[in-house]
Design a protein around this motif. Sequence first.
Motif, PDB file in Angstrom:
ATOM      1  N   LYS A 107       0.842  -1.188   0.000  1.00  0.00           N
ATOM      2  CA  LYS A 107       0.000   0.000   0.000  1.00  0.00           C
ATOM      3  C   LYS A 107       0.883   1.247   0.000  1.00  0.00           C
ATOM      4  N   PRO A 108       0.511   2.300  -0.736  1.00  0.00           N
ATOM      5  CA  PRO A 108       1.342   3.516  -0.716  1.00  0.00           C
ATOM      6  C   PRO A 108       1.334   4.143   0.689  1.00  0.00           C
ATOM      7  N   ASP A 109       2.476   4.743   1.022  1.00  0.00           N
ATOM      8  CA  ASP A 109       2.634   5.393   2.328  1.00  0.00           C
ATOM      9  C   ASP A 109       1.871   6.723   2.317  1.00  0.00           C
ATOM     10  N   ALA A 112       4.127   7.872  13.134  1.00  0.00           N
ATOM     11  CA  ALA A 112       4.026   6.852  12.089  1.00  0.00           C
ATOM     12  C   ALA A 112       5.240   5.923  12.057  1.00  0.00           C
ATOM     13  N   TYR A 113       6.417   6.484  12.223  1.00  0.00           N
ATOM     14  CA  TYR A 113       7.644   5.713  12.031  1.00  0.00           C
ATOM     15  C   TYR A 113       8.426   5.472  13.316  1.00  0.00           C
ATOM     16  N   ARG A 168       0.361  13.514   3.533  1.00  0.00           N
ATOM     17  CA  ARG A 168      -0.124  14.242   4.711  1.00  0.00           C
ATOM     18  C   ARG A 168       0.816  15.405   5.050  1.00  0.00           C
ATOM     19  N   LEU A 169       2.105  15.172   4.920  1.00  0.00           N
ATOM     20  CA  LEU A 169       3.087  16.240   5.185  1.00  0.00           C
ATOM     21  C   LEU A 169       2.959  17.361   4.152  1.00  0.00           C
TER      22      LEU A 169
END
Length: 151
Positions: free
Chosen positions: A3-5, A54-55, A10-11
């Motif tokens: 799936k694309p990130d 997220a990361y 969003r940024l």
Amino acid sequence: MNKPDPIPARLAALKTTPTPDLKQQWRDLFDSEPPPFNRRYLESRLAYRIQELAYGGLKPETTRRLERLGEELGGGDRSKRGIRADRDRPITGTRLLREWQGVEQIVTVTADGFEWQGRPYKSLSAIARAITGTRWNGWTFFGLKNHRGRT
């Protein structure tokens, strides 16, 4: 298939998000009221927080190292922020010599600043400006720039 990130999109969207919406995102992501800083600050902190959530954030050892460095460099004491460390400052009584347009200029380091032509100054930059009539970094003007930051 991966799936694309969604994080990069969003940024990117932060740049065009209305300020009231940025402030709401702040409340959602930080669980506090947004600070009264400018829009660019809100964007940059929100971008960091979005990526952090997220990361993942900093590694614990990195956090510990930053905390140790903070303690070594002033322990969070606001009165020490922005003040040149004593080890970088010439010893009180030191005379700084600089020839400018054929005239020798002598500055004496005092306990609370510098003295030039019998007058006290808080910074070398102010003295360099008085001598030259233009803005100078005083440490560079008096040849001290190369010694800063050595350990």
